[in-house]
Write a protein that holds these residues in place. Structure first.
Motif, mmCIF file in Angstrom:
data_model
loop_
_atom_site.group_PDB
_atom_site.id
_atom_site.type_symbol
_atom_site.label_atom_id
_atom_site.label_comp_id
_atom_site.label_asym_id
_atom_site.label_seq_id
_atom_site.Cartn_x
_atom_site.Cartn_y
_atom_site.Cartn_z
ATOM 1 N N LYS A 46 7.386 -3.587 -1.344
ATOM 2 C CA LYS A 46 6.470 -2.662 -0.502
ATOM 3 C C LYS A 46 5.176 -2.562 -0.884
ATOM 4 O O LYS A 46 4.052 -3.039 -0.438
ATOM 5 N N ALA A 47 5.011 -2.333 -2.177
ATOM 6 C CA ALA A 47 3.991 -1.981 -2.828
ATOM 7 C C ALA A 47 3.191 -3.181 -3.220
ATOM 8 O O ALA A 47 2.019 -3.350 -3.225
ATOM 9 N N THR A 48 3.711 -4.565 -3.442
ATOM 10 C CA THR A 48 3.240 -5.688 -3.828
ATOM 11 C C THR A 48 2.884 -6.620 -2.643
ATOM 12 O O THR A 48 2.430 -7.738 -2.921
ATOM 13 N N GLY A 49 3.436 -6.299 -1.710
ATOM 14 C CA GLY A 49 3.839 -7.368 -0.177
ATOM 15 C C GLY A 49 4.436 -8.478 -0.849
ATOM 16 O O GLY A 49 4.352 -9.821 -0.405
ATOM 17 N N GLY A 50 5.422 -8.337 -1.684
ATOM 18 C CA GLY A 50 6.153 -9.639 -2.141
ATOM 19 C C GLY A 50 7.481 -9.860 -1.574
ATOM 20 O O GLY A 50 7.614 -9.122 -0.291
ATOM 21 N N PHE A 51 8.115 -10.900 -1.764
ATOM 22 C CA PHE A 51 9.352 -11.407 -1.030
ATOM 23 C C PHE A 51 10.634 -11.375 -1.975
ATOM 24 O O PHE A 51 10.368 -11.703 -3.171
ATOM 25 N N GLU A 52 11.580 -10.969 -1.614
ATOM 26 C CA GLU A 52 12.794 -11.215 -2.222
ATOM 27 C C GLU A 52 13.260 -12.653 -2.240
ATOM 28 O O GLU A 52 13.401 -13.235 -1.017
ATOM 29 N N LEU A 53 13.555 -13.198 -3.410
ATOM 30 C CA LEU A 53 13.454 -14.494 -3.576
ATOM 31 C C LEU A 53 15.243 -14.817 -3.829
ATOM 32 O O LEU A 53 15.982 -15.702 -3.409
#
Lengths: 364, 364
Positions: free
Chosen positions: B232-239
């Motif tokens: 959530k904090a990074t705007g990242g995606f689980e790969l």
């Protein structure tokens, strides 16, 4: 104090190439650089180390790398000034004079070009009295002088300033940079005061080179055997006469390494001399017997003209005379031999002076 | 302007290690250096690039080399100051502040130690917004800023100053020197004015690192899933989620190169993810499908704690979560992709943003 003009440059180029013992660069290339500089800027003033004020700073200038590379990657002429001025700026000091670090076809000439173009004197002194392949192989090193700060400049415009903790680190870092920069570069190195220079340098090397070149030239002009004149002028010994039948030469780790095989002629007929080199000739072996080793000078010259042949100039079929010349006494000390003796170069040999070996002395 | 104290350092170390995408050095080692400096000299002032006067000079400080080497060849702590002060003397200018060149466990910490000990501010900015393996891989390079003059210092006491004609030459010469110096060294590099920095840097990287570290820490303290908070904090995606079953890692040419193989667990069971790295993670391939590439961030963290795992820390049996985080927009330009896109690293792949790939976008 004397003047170095075009004729002197021609003589120095030949004499220094001889003292370069196969290394120190091609005399033709070096000569052109010096001749052009003297033509444009006038003769260079050659001074004795004793004429350098004790507190004045002298900075040797030189080429570093494999001479085999220099032939194809010709300097643009500007990089040695970038190296010299870079060190001047870095030291924030005036530099009184330049000088050669070693004797050699290129490395005796570069300081002449620098002195001519910058209008500073050239000191009649170097750190080897011959040529050696590595940066710490100078008498300055024996006297504790640091090679750094030094500046390395390539023909592309890249510059490196080194400040190291030892002259071995300097050699290692500078050698590697030289390889990355294309195999040959220009240097300003071993900045030192007149006081240190007088103690640590090998004197009269420029005038000695000029004398050797002149002796060869004059003997040829008089139609005499220049080889005999050369032996007399240098106190050298004839080691072999023969024809080059094989040259193994590879440029690796920033050096030109290899060996030449020479088949005897005249009184040496039926014999073979092997000369092993790393930029410079290191060991000469006649049959099974070692006849000369570093730090003594092993010089290969054209049999008829006495013109020195560099490592990279050796060719199949060359008819050559091989000479052994005693090195400077500074190299014959325990510290000197530790730095440039045969064992440093990986040969399991004790050093025996060439004059002893030449008189059929101690067998190896 | 904010203060960086011991707690902030702990948070930055974790956050920056995540953004380091496997590279940038071990967070434990870097943290110790920064904590000790702040303990002895007081907290560091973090300023925005906008607070740097246009004419003031800022000099990033960093470690260079293979992080695998740094673990065994620990810096003595003095060399980074020799690098920094060497450049200050060389430039003959006051240096207003330091900053990180990249985000990473060590390279985010070194500038904090430098700022603390020298009593200068730290600028909340870097040149990558992540970590990359080569010196020209900075947004400064895209804006024409020269990496040189730069200073390299090793723990033995050797120092090198470079002035080059391009940032590629800088990379080549500095990388080689790093190898000769033992595989890891300290740098001062890319000196630039406040005016240039405001345009060419990636802003808020230090505070962003602190935020990431804080989010992970607080989620763990609350007993929540830190991985979710991290995404959530990074705007990242689980790969991917899985267990490391193989790591090929070799230190060569001054880099830690290799690849990790991860076998899927939970919803990824039966699948394999491959992550290829050169100090940093470069490409992630799930089965046959590329799921993320440079310049997007491929981050491997501990599945339970969300603590980032560096390239040299990857071990058989690690249970990990692999994230993809969109990179800074500066890297998504044609110049940016030419400098750090997958093709630069030798992968025959067009760059597709991780957010597109994560949504099952264009197939490779």
């Amino acid at each position: 104090m004397t003047r170095i003009d075009a004729q002197t440059i021609e003589d120095i180029a030949i004499g220094a190439a001889l003292l370069g013992t196969g290394g120190g660069g091609d005399p033709y290339l070096g000569k052109l650089m010096a001749l052009q500089a003297v033509k444009e800027c006038g003769p260079v003033t050659l001074i004795s180390p004793d004429e350098v004020p004790d507190e004045a700073v002298v900075v040797p200038t030189a080429m570093m790398g494999a001479p085999t590379v220099l032939i194809e990657k010709v300097p643009n002429g500007e990089e040695v000034f970038r190296a010299f001025n870079g060190l001047k700026n870095y030291l924030s000091k005036d530099i009184f004079a330049t000088m050669p670090i070693e004797a050699g076809g290129v490395n005796s000439m570069i300081p002449i070009a620098v002195a001519a173009r910058l209008g500073i004197p050239l000191v009649d002194c170097d750190g080897m009295g011959r040529a050696f392949p590595e940066l710490q192989m100078v008498t300055f090193h024996l006297y504790g002088v640091s090679a750094t700060p030094m500046v390395i400049a390539d023909e592309k415009g890249n510059t490196i300033i080194l400040e190291t903790i030892s002259n071995f680190w300097t050699e290692s870092l500078a050698r590697n940079a030289t390889v990355v920069m294309g195999g040959s570069v220009m240097l300003s190195i071993y900045p030192m005061t007149g006081k240190v220079l007088k103690k640590a340098g090998i004197k009269n090397i420029v005038s000695y080179s000029a004398k050797i070149g002149k002796v060869i030239r004059e003997a040829r002009q008089r139609g005499e055997n220049p080889a005999e004149a050369l032996l007399k002028a240098t106190g050298g010994f004839e080691l072999f006469k023969g024809k080059v039948v094989d040259v193994l030469r590879r440029t690796e780790g920033g050096f030109a390494r290899g060996e030449a095989k020479i088949e005897g002629i005249e009184e040496y007929k039926g014999e073979v001399l092997q000369v092993k080199f790393q930029n410079e000739n290191l060991v000469a072996i006649r049959g099974e017997r070692v006849v000369a080793t570093v730090p003594d000078l092993i010089c290969i010259v054209n049999l008829e003209t006495a013109i020195p042949i560099t490592t990279e100039g050796l060719r199949y079929g060359n008819r050559v005379l091989v000479l052994g010349i005693p090195c400077d006494e500074k190299w014959r000390t325990p510290e000197g031999l530790e730095t440039v003796g045969p064992r440093y170069f990986g040969y399991d040999l004790d050093y025996v002076p060439v004059e002893v070996l030449a008189q059929g002395g101690e067998k190896q």
